[in-house]
Write an enzyme that holds these catalytic residues in place. Structure first.
Site: not given
Ligand code: NAP
Ligand code: MG
Length: 484
Positions: A176, A230-231, A252, A287, A386
């Protein structure tokens, strides 16, 4: 170029059963690129069932590792052959500079598939040193149906870090992508079919996290779910697993990475320039963004002067212009969220050294200037939360001990770095920094051969390297009684 927005289930492009879709909007100018299938739980059921059938009949899992290698290496070649198309899709969808999409993202994706493909027929299982009347085999078995949920900052690469080792070890996958950046995931899975990954082995369900993602997280027939994001959302996935079938989880997550510059480093200008480059790379949507620059007071002024000067090289520009080094933020809602931190930081007493404005609004796109706050204290929100945008905080400290203390005073533990020519300090600090990655006198090293992931609330498990294979396999012990 035909832009596909359908899900890919069991080798077929399909709309959502509900026929619902959402617009894929480009952050470059607000244009709609295509409609994307809004998959609900019923579509997730179909994808998981297809993945399960494919796993159960062994069409991929029971192929010889050398055959899986051939297919994955062919996929790597197809990614290389479609470099320009994939880079264009990525840039249109999420706004990063086309030069980065081409030279960094697509190249790294191809390398990732080639690396796991090349690795998989060179890994041996174990025979345990048991008494001589028994034989105990310790083998790695694929989990079965693996789900991957990924973010939008490196859409295709974050997907590949999971899909490549999962496929290499014989699993079936349901991916996804983020709703903000679905397009390259769909195209990558189509190329995988062309490379010879059998139908049903690599499925893509597009849609929103709380619907499509949650349905995967709670699915009773998904054996493992591997998440980058995100966390806050990572916590949800642990709950989904706990409340369903206790599927194996890998996370991650976010970061607030400290980057320590000490006066004992011989080239302060180089340290500060590299720090700015790393903080503003990918519009700060990283990240591992070194968003907390912890600097020894004696070199503070020089560091800030270089940072401010260097930040001027990151002029927000049209992401499709090959000369652009700094592109658009991913979308309108994220842009608004990032901009809110300007007021938050100033209200807490941080000093805006440069930037802090949204720009190029006449383009209809989402652009923010590189922004630097000075005189930041580590307890301010700008230093604890963050931002995931081009905002760098400078935190002055008196010495290395205070620097390490401040660095570790965070719920996150993804990356960290220290600049010093003092060998003992470098060794000691790199041990004491509580983070999955520590850079010494650099920030931009990267290779498939090293594990990637975080301590503390930055995650559980590691992507990349041979260690990632642990996530996608179960260890199995087989006892054999020999003779009477
Ligand atoms: P996010 O909001 O946590 O979303 C990540 C994924 O989770 C998306 O596919 C999102 O879907 C889905 N999601 C959102 N809310 C959800 C829920 N309530 N239940 C189930 N799935 C849900 O993160 P993002 O804004 O896409 O990415 C930024 C974050 O990723 C930052 O915190 C960054 O640090 C982290 N990151 C970490 C790494 C690592 O390797 N540690 C690498 C890259 C990024 P939709 O948004 O499509 O609705
Ligand atoms: Mg988009």
């Amino acid at each position: 170029m035909c832009i596909r927005g359908q899900a890919l289930i069991d080798g077929q492009f399909v709309d959502a059963l509900s026929e619902r879709s959402f617009a894929s909007v480009s952050p470059i100018d607000g244009a709609t690129l295509t409609q994307v299938a809004d998959c609900g739980p019923e579509d997730v059921d179909l994808a998981v069932a297809a993945a399960r059938r494919a796993f159960a009949d062994g069409r991929w899992a029971k192929r010889a590792p050398a055959e899986r290698k051939t297919v994955l290496c062919r996929l790597a070649e197809l990614v290389r052959a479609h470099r320009d198309e994939l880079a264009l899709l990525e840039t249109l969808d999420m706004g990063k500079p086309i030069s980065d999409s081409t030279s960094i993202d697509v190249r790294a994706v191809a390398n990732c598939f080639a690396w796991y493909g090349e690795a998989i027929d060179k890994i041996y299982d174990e025979i345990a040193p048991t008494p001589s009347d028994t034989l105990a085999l310790v083998t790695r078995e694929p989990l079965g149906v693996v789900a991957a949920v990924v973010p939008w900052n490196f859409p295709m690469l974050m997907a590949s870090w999971k899909v490549a080792p999962a496929l290499a070890t014989g699993n079936s996958v349901v991916l996804k992508p983020s709703e903000k950046s679905s397009l390259t995931a769909i195209r990558l899975a189509e190329l995988a079919l062309e490379a010879g990954v059998p139908q049903g082995v690599f499925n893509v369900v597009t849609g929103w996290g709380p619907d499509t993602g949650q349905a995967l997280g709670r699915h009773m027939d998904v054996d493992g779910l591997f998440f980058t994001g995100s966390t806050q959302v990572g916590r949800h996935y642990m709950q989904y697993a706990a409340q369903s079938n206790l599927k194996k989880i890998g996370l991650e997550l976010g970061g607030k990475s400290p980057n320590i510059i000490l006066s004992s480093y011989r080239d302060i200008r180089h340290a500060a320039e590299t720090s700015a480059n790393s903080a503003f790379f990918n519009q700060g949507e990283m990240c591992t963004c070194p968003s907390r620059l912890i600097v020894e007071e004696s070199v503070h002024d020089e560091v800030v002067e270089v940072l401010v000067a260097r930040s001027k090289a990151f002029v927000p520009g049209h992401p499709l212009d090959p000369a652009t080094q700094f592109g658009a933020m991913v979308d309108e809602s994220h842009t608004t969220r990032v901009m809110e931190f300007v007021a938050v930081a100033e209200a807490d007493g941080a000093r805006l050294a440069i930037g802090g404005r949204r720009v190029c609004e006449e383009s209809g796109g989402c652009f923010i200037e590189p922004t630097i706050f000075d005189e930041v204290r580590n307890d301010m929100r700008i230093a604890q939360e963050e931002v995931f945008g081009p905002m760098l905080s400078v935190i002055p400290v008196k010495d290395v001990d205070e620097a390490i203390h401040v660095a570790n005073d965070s719920p996150f533990g993804l990356a960290s770095s220290i600049w010093t020519d003092d060998l003992s300090t470098a060794h000691r600090a790199s041990r004491e920094l509580r983070a999955g990655l520590t850079y010494v006198n650099c920030y931009d090293c990267d290779d498939m051969t090293v594990p990637f992931g975080g301590f503390k609330e930055s995650g559980i498990g590691r992507d990349k390297s041979l260690h990632a294979l642990d996530k996608y396999t179960e260890l199995k012990t087989t006892w054999i009684r020999l003779g009477q």
